[in-house]
Motif scaffolding. Structure first.
Motif, PDB file in Angstrom:
ATOM      1  N   ALA A  50       1.284 -14.082  11.671  1.00  0.00           N
ATOM      2  CA  ALA A  50       0.908 -14.164  10.339  1.00  0.00           C
ATOM      3  C   ALA A  50       0.190 -12.839  10.178  1.00  0.00           C
ATOM      4  CB  ALA A  50      -0.125 -15.360  10.433  1.00  0.00           C
ATOM      5  N   LEU A  51      -0.509 -12.129  10.795  1.00  0.00           N
ATOM      6  CA  LEU A  51      -1.093 -10.815  10.858  1.00  0.00           C
ATOM      7  C   LEU A  51      -0.316  -9.954  10.296  1.00  0.00           C
ATOM      8  CD1 LEU A  51      -3.468  -8.649  11.109  1.00  0.00           C
ATOM      9  CD2 LEU A  51      -2.814  -8.826  13.587  1.00  0.00           C
ATOM     10  N   GLU A  52       0.930  -9.816  10.995  1.00  0.00           N
ATOM     11  CA  GLU A  52       1.823  -8.683  10.683  1.00  0.00           C
ATOM     12  C   GLU A  52       2.666  -9.182   9.337  1.00  0.00           C
ATOM     13  OE1 GLU A  52       4.613  -8.681  13.980  1.00  0.00           O
ATOM     14  OE2 GLU A  52       2.969  -8.148  15.289  1.00  0.00           O
ATOM     15  N   ILE A  53       2.769 -10.320   8.960  1.00  0.00           N
ATOM     16  CA  ILE A  53       3.357 -10.763   7.714  1.00  0.00           C
ATOM     17  C   ILE A  53       2.619 -10.275   6.504  1.00  0.00           C
ATOM     18  CG2 ILE A  53       3.826 -12.662   6.152  1.00  0.00           C
ATOM     19  CD1 ILE A  53       5.094 -13.956   8.652  1.00  0.00           C
ATOM     20  N   ALA A  54       0.987 -10.495   6.643  1.00  0.00           N
ATOM     21  CA  ALA A  54       0.088 -10.139   5.848  1.00  0.00           C
ATOM     22  C   ALA A  54       0.359  -8.452   5.556  1.00  0.00           C
ATOM     23  CB  ALA A  54      -1.245 -10.439   6.126  1.00  0.00           C
ATOM     24  N   LEU A  55       0.321  -7.948   6.764  1.00  0.00           N
ATOM     25  CA  LEU A  55       0.303  -6.401   6.627  1.00  0.00           C
ATOM     26  C   LEU A  55       1.546  -5.910   5.962  1.00  0.00           C
ATOM     27  CD1 LEU A  55      -1.124  -5.407  10.099  1.00  0.00           C
ATOM     28  CD2 LEU A  55      -2.253  -5.368   7.786  1.00  0.00           C
ATOM     29  N   ASP A  56       2.833  -6.680   6.188  1.00  0.00           N
ATOM     30  CA  ASP A  56       3.903  -6.312   5.540  1.00  0.00           C
ATOM     31  C   ASP A  56       3.739  -6.625   3.962  1.00  0.00           C
ATOM     32  OD1 ASP A  56       5.078  -6.252   7.949  1.00  0.00           O
ATOM     33  OD2 ASP A  56       6.315  -7.927   7.808  1.00  0.00           O
ATOM     34  N   ASP A  66      -5.759   8.602  -5.111  1.00  0.00           N
ATOM     35  CA  ASP A  66      -6.705   7.512  -5.253  1.00  0.00           C
ATOM     36  C   ASP A  66      -7.683   7.756  -4.154  1.00  0.00           C
ATOM     37  OD1 ASP A  66      -7.967   5.297  -5.775  1.00  0.00           O
ATOM     38  OD2 ASP A  66      -6.294   4.125  -6.024  1.00  0.00           O
ATOM     39  N   PRO A  67      -8.579   8.564  -4.107  1.00  0.00           N
ATOM     40  CA  PRO A  67      -9.678   8.754  -3.208  1.00  0.00           C
ATOM     41  C   PRO A  67     -10.480   7.581  -2.885  1.00  0.00           C
ATOM     42  CG  PRO A  67     -10.185  10.047  -4.970  1.00  0.00           C
ATOM     43  CD  PRO A  67      -9.011   9.627  -5.382  1.00  0.00           C
ATOM     44  N   GLU A  68     -10.902   6.675  -4.236  1.00  0.00           N
ATOM     45  CA  GLU A  68     -11.660   5.508  -3.823  1.00  0.00           C
ATOM     46  C   GLU A  68     -11.032   4.310  -2.673  1.00  0.00           C
ATOM     47  OE1 GLU A  68     -14.495   5.515  -4.562  1.00  0.00           O
ATOM     48  OE2 GLU A  68     -14.556   7.697  -5.525  1.00  0.00           O
ATOM     49  N   ALA A  69      -9.597   4.396  -3.297  1.00  0.00           N
ATOM     50  CA  ALA A  69      -8.971   3.325  -2.581  1.00  0.00           C
ATOM     51  C   ALA A  69      -8.644   3.931  -0.947  1.00  0.00           C
ATOM     52  CB  ALA A  69      -7.580   3.025  -3.091  1.00  0.00           C
ATOM     53  N   ALA A  70      -8.611   5.157  -0.823  1.00  0.00           N
ATOM     54  CA  ALA A  70      -8.424   5.597   0.649  1.00  0.00           C
ATOM     55  C   ALA A  70      -9.727   5.395   1.292  1.00  0.00           C
ATOM     56  CB  ALA A  70      -8.092   7.136   0.394  1.00  0.00           C
ATOM     57  N   ARG A  71     -10.917   5.689   0.515  1.00  0.00           N
ATOM     58  CA  ARG A  71     -12.086   5.554   1.457  1.00  0.00           C
ATOM     59  C   ARG A  71     -12.505   4.010   1.591  1.00  0.00           C
ATOM     60  NH1 ARG A  71     -13.837   9.646  -2.415  1.00  0.00           N
ATOM     61  NH2 ARG A  71     -14.137  11.688  -1.352  1.00  0.00           N
ATOM     62  N   ALA A  72     -12.112   3.066   0.762  1.00  0.00           N
ATOM     63  CA  ALA A  72     -12.264   1.801   0.845  1.00  0.00           C
ATOM     64  C   ALA A  72     -11.470   1.259   2.269  1.00  0.00           C
ATOM     65  CB  ALA A  72     -11.774   0.996  -0.296  1.00  0.00           C
ATOM     66  N   ALA A  73      -9.963   1.877   2.129  1.00  0.00           N
ATOM     67  CA  ALA A  73      -9.339   1.308   3.320  1.00  0.00           C
ATOM     68  C   ALA A  73      -9.779   1.869   4.526  1.00  0.00           C
ATOM     69  CB  ALA A  73      -7.762   1.954   3.156  1.00  0.00           C
ATOM     70  N   LEU A  74     -10.529   3.106   4.690  1.00  0.00           N
ATOM     71  CA  LEU A  74     -10.991   3.549   5.797  1.00  0.00           C
ATOM     72  C   LEU A  74     -12.371   3.008   6.163  1.00  0.00           C
ATOM     73  CD1 LEU A  74     -10.794   7.499   5.038  1.00  0.00           C
ATOM     74  CD2 LEU A  74      -9.487   6.077   6.762  1.00  0.00           C
ATOM     75  N   GLU A  93      -4.268   0.485  12.489  1.00  0.00           N
ATOM     76  CA  GLU A  93      -3.130   1.346  12.053  1.00  0.00           C
ATOM     77  C   GLU A  93      -2.626   0.939  10.520  1.00  0.00           C
ATOM     78  OE1 GLU A  93      -0.703   4.441  11.796  1.00  0.00           O
ATOM     79  OE2 GLU A  93      -2.203   4.201  13.477  1.00  0.00           O
ATOM     80  N   ALA A  94      -2.500  -0.274  10.186  1.00  0.00           N
ATOM     81  CA  ALA A  94      -2.042  -0.664   8.732  1.00  0.00           C
ATOM     82  C   ALA A  94      -3.204  -0.004   7.882  1.00  0.00           C
ATOM     83  CB  ALA A  94      -1.859  -2.176   8.691  1.00  0.00           C
ATOM     84  N   LEU A  95      -4.389  -0.347   8.247  1.00  0.00           N
ATOM     85  CA  LEU A  95      -5.238   0.083   7.210  1.00  0.00           C
ATOM     86  C   LEU A  95      -5.301   1.817   6.984  1.00  0.00           C
ATOM     87  CD1 LEU A  95      -8.139  -2.280   8.073  1.00  0.00           C
ATOM     88  CD2 LEU A  95      -7.254  -2.019   6.017  1.00  0.00           C
ATOM     89  N   LEU A  96      -5.125   2.609   8.200  1.00  0.00           N
ATOM     90  CA  LEU A  96      -4.914   3.900   7.981  1.00  0.00           C
ATOM     91  C   LEU A  96      -3.698   4.355   7.230  1.00  0.00           C
ATOM     92  CD1 LEU A  96      -5.758   5.372  11.666  1.00  0.00           C
ATOM     93  CD2 LEU A  96      -7.208   4.970   9.680  1.00  0.00           C
ATOM     94  N   THR A  97      -2.629   3.532   7.384  1.00  0.00           N
ATOM     95  CA  THR A  97      -1.472   3.982   6.563  1.00  0.00           C
ATOM     96  C   THR A  97      -1.878   3.786   5.044  1.00  0.00           C
ATOM     97  OG1 THR A  97      -0.224   3.347   8.493  1.00  0.00           O
ATOM     98  CG2 THR A  97       1.126   3.248   6.293  1.00  0.00           C
ATOM     99  N   ARG A  98      -2.339   2.801   4.804  1.00  0.00           N
ATOM    100  CA  ARG A  98      -2.841   2.257   3.245  1.00  0.00           C
ATOM    101  C   ARG A  98      -3.753   3.512   2.855  1.00  0.00           C
ATOM    102  NH1 ARG A  98      -2.556   2.191  -1.250  1.00  0.00           N
ATOM    103  NH2 ARG A  98      -4.071   1.016  -2.647  1.00  0.00           N
ATOM    104  N   ALA A  99      -4.496   4.081   3.600  1.00  0.00           N
ATOM    105  CA  ALA A  99      -5.523   5.182   3.289  1.00  0.00           C
ATOM    106  C   ALA A  99      -4.669   6.308   3.104  1.00  0.00           C
ATOM    107  CB  ALA A  99      -6.502   5.367   4.341  1.00  0.00           C
ATOM    108  N   ARG A 100      -3.724   6.822   3.969  1.00  0.00           N
ATOM    109  CA  ARG A 100      -2.756   8.069   3.711  1.00  0.00           C
ATOM    110  C   ARG A 100      -2.163   7.617   2.356  1.00  0.00           C
ATOM    111  NH1 ARG A 100      -1.502   6.784   9.243  1.00  0.00           N
ATOM    112  NH2 ARG A 100      -2.534   7.936  10.597  1.00  0.00           N
ATOM    113  N   SER A 101      -1.396   6.541   2.168  1.00  0.00           N
ATOM    114  CA  SER A 101      -0.751   6.247   0.679  1.00  0.00           C
ATOM    115  C   SER A 101      -1.338   6.475  -0.366  1.00  0.00           C
ATOM    116  CB  SER A 101      -0.230   4.791   0.883  1.00  0.00           C
ATOM    117  OG  SER A 101       0.697   4.744   1.874  1.00  0.00           O
TER     118      SER A 101
END
Length: 724
Positions: free
Chosen positions: A447-453, A497-505, A483-491
Motif C-alpha cells: 500500500a505504501l508503494e502504491i501510494a508513492l506510485d 517550484d522551490p516551495e514544493a521542493a522545500r515542502a517535500a524535503l 527516497e520518494a520524497l527526495l524524488t518529488r523534491a528533485r522534480s
C-alpha cells in the motif's frame, strides 16, 4: 609334494605357533569385517596374554558382530552378542547401538543401567549418540524414564518436547512452536524439533521442508519420522508407488499424517503392496467394489482420477455434469497444453456446471470452487501472459468477489493492476484487502508503494507509520518513503517550484534515519537554496566540508545532486563556493577517485554534466609526478565507474609511459578509446597490443584484466579467429 593352501587356510595362524602370533591374524580379521574369526582369535589371546593386548580388539569384534546381526534382522541374537561382550570385556563401556537395541526389545531397565554407566564414565561422545534413542523412547513412553536425573537432558527437555507434541496434535501450532523454541539446539530432541517443524510447515513449502530434513543424520532414531513426513507431502500420483519403498511402520505413519482411514490403507495394500496377490480385475472395478467401505463420493473421485491418467477409460457412469466437465478440463490441460483457448473453454465449462444448480454466493462451496479455478487460470496456467489476458483478468477479479477471505487472490489482483499501470484500481483493490487484513505487513508495504506510485505522499506517510508501529525495525518502509520524497523534491526543483521542493524535503527530514540519508537531504537543500535562494544553505555545506577536509568529495556529490535536480552543476558549485581548484596534489586526487566510486555505487546513472566542472582539474592531474602505478590504476577504475572515458584514456596512456604495454593500462586505454556506443575501429597494431595484454594477464593470473581483455577482443574483432 603338499597340496597348496586355500585362501581360507592362509588366513589362519599355524597350529604350532605361540599364542602371540595370533594377534596379527586377529587384527586383520577385525579390519576386514570378519568378526566371528576376530572373536575366536582374540579369545585365544585372552587365555595367555595380558588384557592390554586383546581387550579392546575383542570388544570391537563383539560390537561389529552385534551390529551385523542387527542389520540382518536378528535382534535377539545381537543382544546375546552384546551380553557376551559385557561378560568377556568387563572394562568395555556400553555402546549407543546396544542401548538402542535394548529399548527396541523393551529391556528398559537394562538400557537405563547401561546409560548410567556411560554417565559415570563421562563418555561424552557416546552419551551424545545414546541420548536421542532414549529421547525417542521417552516420547512414546513418557513415564519410563522417571528414574533419570532431573538435570539429565533426556528428562529435562522431555516435558517440553511432550508439550510440543500435545499442542501439535491439538492443532495449536503457535503454542507448539513456542515449546520448540524453548528446546536447546544441542538437546537430544533436536531431530524431533526438526520433524515437528516440518509437520507444521504450510503446503507448498516442499523445498524449505526438504532443506530442513536434509540436515538430519540418517542413523538418527527420528529419521524414519522424517521419511514419513517427506512421503506425506508428496502428490497423490507420487505417493502411491513411493509407499512400496519403505517399511510398514513408516508407511502407516505417512498415511496417518495424510489422513487415510484404515479402510483406505487396506485398499492401498490390495492394489499396490508388494505382498498383495496379483489382481485379476482392473483397478476401476476394485475401486467400485470398495464403495461401501470408503463412500460413494470418494470411490467416484478416485475413478475420475484414474480416467485422467488412462485416456481409454471413460468417466464413471455415476459421475454428474460437474465431474464430467472436470475430467474434460483435466484432459484438455494435459493433452492440449499449447492451446490456451481450449484450456480456458474447458475450465469455463466446469464453472458453468457449478453454476448450473444455483447461482453461487460469496463464501459457499460452489463459490470457493469457482474462485479456485479462476486463480488456477492465472497463477498456474499463466493466461495473463497470453492473448486471453482480458478474460483471465476478469476471472481473477471475480475470484476475489467469490472468495473474499483468500488473501493470495487479493494480492494477485493488486499486482495485476500495478503491472498494467492502473494505480486507481490498484488502490481500490488494496483498500478492500486492508479492510479484511489491516495488520498484514506485506499489504501495508505494498500500500505504501502504491501510494508513492500515485505521488500520494501524505497517504504513504500514513502507511509507513502503520508499518513502523507494527514493525519498528522495518528500514525498507523508511528508505522507500524517504527516497520518494527526495524524488518529488528533485522534480519540483526541475520545474522551478522551490516551495514544493522545500515542502517535500521537510517531509523527508522525518524519515532520514541514517547518516548517508541525512547527508543526501542536506545536499539537496543546498541545491534548492543555491538555485532558488540566497545561497546560505549552500555556504553552510561548504563551511562544513572545509572544516572536515572533504572539499572535493563534497563538491562532487553536490554536483551530481544538482544535475539530478535539473540544475547546472557549475552554477550550483560557484554559488556554494565549492568550485574545484585548478590544480590538486596526489592525496586530493585519490580522495576524488574514492568519491567517484561511491557516487557510482549509489547513483544509477551519473550525469555527464555533473563531472564537467572537474575535467580541467583532472586533465592537469595526469602530470602529477608522485603518482605510482597503483594510483593510476585506482584513478582509471574510478573514471571507468563514472563513464569518463576520455579522462581514463589520458591516465592510462600516462601510466603506459612508465610501464610499456602493461596489460591493465592497455585494456583501460583501448576500452576507453573504443567504447561500446562509440565509432571508429582499432588499428591492427592496437589489436596486437590487446592480444599481447590478454596473454600476459593470463600468465600473471590477473583474471579480471584477462576477462576484460577477452571481452574487448570479442567486441572489436568481428570474426571468431581473434588470436586470443
Amino acid at each position: 609334494m603338499a597340496d597348496p593352501m586355500t585362501p581360507r587356510e592362509q588366513q589362519q595362524p599355524p597350529l604350532h605357533a605361540a599364542h602371540l602370533t595370533v594377534e596379527p591374524y586377529a587384527r586383520q580379521a577385525l579390519a576386514d569385517g570378519r568378526y566371528r574369526e576376530a572373536i575366536k582369535h582374540f579369545r585365544t589371546l585372552a587365555q595367555t596374554e595380558p588384557e592390554v593386548v586383546w581387550a579392546e580388539g575383542l570388544a570391537d569384534a563383539y560390537r561389529g558382530r552385534a551390529l551385523e546381526l542387527t542389520a540382518k534382522g536378528m535382534p535377539r541374537e545381537a543382544l546375546a552378542i552384546w551380553e557376551n561382550r559385557e561378560w568377556r570385556c568387563p572394562g568395555a563401556l556400553p555402546e549407543p547401538e546396544q542401548i538402542s537395541l535394548l529399548l527396541e526389545l523393551g529391556e528398559i531397565d537394562t538400557a537405563q543401567s547401561a546409560y548410567a554407566r556411560l554417565r559415570e564414565a563421562g563418555a561424552c561422545e557416546a552419551l551424545s549418540r545414546a541420548r536421542p534413542h532414549l529421547a525417542a523412547y521417552a516420547l512414546v513412553h513418557p513415564d519410563s524414564l522417571r528414574t533419570l536425573d532431573p538435570e539429565d537432558p533426556v528428562r529435562a527437555d522431555g516435558e517440553t518436547a511432550q508439550a510440543a507434541l500435545a499442542a501439535y496434535c491439538a492443532g495449536e501450532d503457535e503454542t507448539a512452536a513456542g515449546y520448540l523454541r524453548a528446546i536447546p539446539y544441542r538437546s537430544p530432541y533436536r531431530d524431533w524439533v526438526t520433524v515437528l517443524k516440518a509437520l507444521m510447515s504450510d503446503p507448498g513449502q516442499e523445498r524449505a521442508v526438504e532443506r530442513l530434513l536434509a540436515g538430519m543424520d540418517e542413523n538418527s532414531p527420528f529419521a524414519p519420522l522424517a521419511d514419513a513426513v517427506r512421503l506425506a507431502r508428496l502428490a497423490e500420483p507420487e505417493l502411491l508407488p513411493a509407499l512400496t519403498t519403505v517399511s510398514e511402520p513408516v508407511r502407516r505413519f505417512a498415511t496417518a499424517l495424510r489422513g487415510w482411514s484404515a479402510q483406505r490403507y487396506r485398499l492401498w495394500r490390495e492394489l499396490f503392496s508388494p505382498e498383495a496377490p496379483e489382481q485379476a480385475t482392473d483397478p476401476v472395478t476394485v475401486l467400485a467394489d470398495w464403495r461401501e467401505d470408503l463412500g460413494e463420493d470418494w470411490s467416484r473421485q478416485q475413478r475420475l482420477r484414474y480416467a485422467l491418467h488412462h485416456p481409454a477409460v471413460h468417466a464413471p457412469e455415476d459421475a454428474d455434469e460437474f465431474e464430467r466437465a472436470l475430467l474434460q478440463a483435466w484432459r484438455t490441460e494435459a493433452f492440449h497444453a499449447d492451446d490456451p483457448g481450449a484450456i480456458l473453454a474447458a475450465w469455463q465449462g466446469v464453472i458453468e456446471a457449478l453454476r448450473g444448480a444455483a447461482e453461487p454466493t460469496p463464501g459457499d462451496r460452489a463459490a470457493l470452487r469457482i474462485a479456485a479455478i479462476q486463480r488456477h487460470l492465472v497463477s498456474d496456467l499463466h493466461l495473463l501472459d497470453t492473448p486471453l489476458a482480458a478474460e483471465a483478468e476478469n476471472a481473477l477479479a471475480e475470484s476475489v468477489a467469490l472468495d473474499p477471505d483468500h488473501l493470495p487472490g487479493h494480492r494477485l489482483l493488486i499486482q495485476r493492476h500495478r503491472e498494467c499501470g492502473r494505480p486507481i484500481q490498484a488502490r481500490r483493490a488494496m483498500d478492500q484487502a486492508l479492510a479484511r487484513w489491516p495488520e498484514d505487513l506485506g499489504l501495508l508495504q505494498e500500500a505504501l508503494e502504491i501510494a508513492l506510485d500515485g505521488e500520494d505522499f501524505e497517504g504513504a506517510a500514513v502507511y509507513a507509520g502503520r508499518l513502523l508501529e507494527r514493525d519498528p525495525i522495518n528500514r525498507r518502509a523508511r528508505a522507500v518513503l524517504h527516497e520518494a520524497l527526495l524524488t518529488r523534491a528533485r522534480s519540483a526543483c526541475t520545474e522551478d517550484d522551490p516551495e514544493a521542493a522545500r515542502a517535500a524535503l521537510d517531509q523527508a527530514d522525518a524519515w532520514a534515519e541514517s547518516a548517508p540519508a541525512r547527508a543526501q537531504l542536506e545536499r539537496l537543500r543546498a541545491v534548492v537554496d543555491a538555485s532558488h535562494g540566497n545561497g546560505a544553505e549552500a555556504r553552510r555545506l561548504r563551511d562544513r566540508a572545509t572544516a572536515e577536509g572533504d572539499t572535493l568529495g563534497s563538491a562532487l556529490a553536490l554536483a551530481v545532486e544538482a544535475e539530478r535536480a535539473g540544475q547546472p552543476a557549475e552554477t550550483v558549485l560557484t554559488r556554494s563556493g565549492l568550485t574545484p581548484p585548478k590544480r590538486i596534489e596526489r592525496p586530493a586526487l585519490l580522495e576524488l577517485a574514492q568519491r567517484m566510486h561511491e557516487v557510482a555505487a549509489t547513483t544509477d546513472d551519473v550525469p555527464e554534466r555533473a563531472l564537467a566542472p572537474f575535467a580541467p582539474t583532472l586533465r592537469r592531474a595526469v602530470r602529477i609526478k608522485t603518482l605510482s602505478l597503483d594510483d593510476y590504476a585506482a584513478v582509471c577504475e574510478a573514471l571507468r565507474a563514472v563513464g569518463q572515458d576520455e579522462l581514463r584514456d589520458r591516465f592510462a596512456r600516462e601510466a603506459l609511459r612508465h610501464r610499456l604495454e602493461d596489460p591493465l593500462f592497455t585494456v583501460h586505454s583501448l576500452e576507453a578509446r573504443y567504447r561500446q556506443d562509440g565509432g571508429g575501429r582499432p588499428t591492427s597494431r592496437e589489436l596486437d597490443q590487446l592480444r599481447r595484454a590478454f596473454r600476459q594477464a593470463r600468465r600473471d593470473d590477473d583474471k579480471r584484466t584477462a576477462h576484460r581483455a577477452g571481452e574487448l577482443i570479442k567486441r572489436l574483432v568481428p570474426h571468431p579467429e581473434s588470436g586470443a
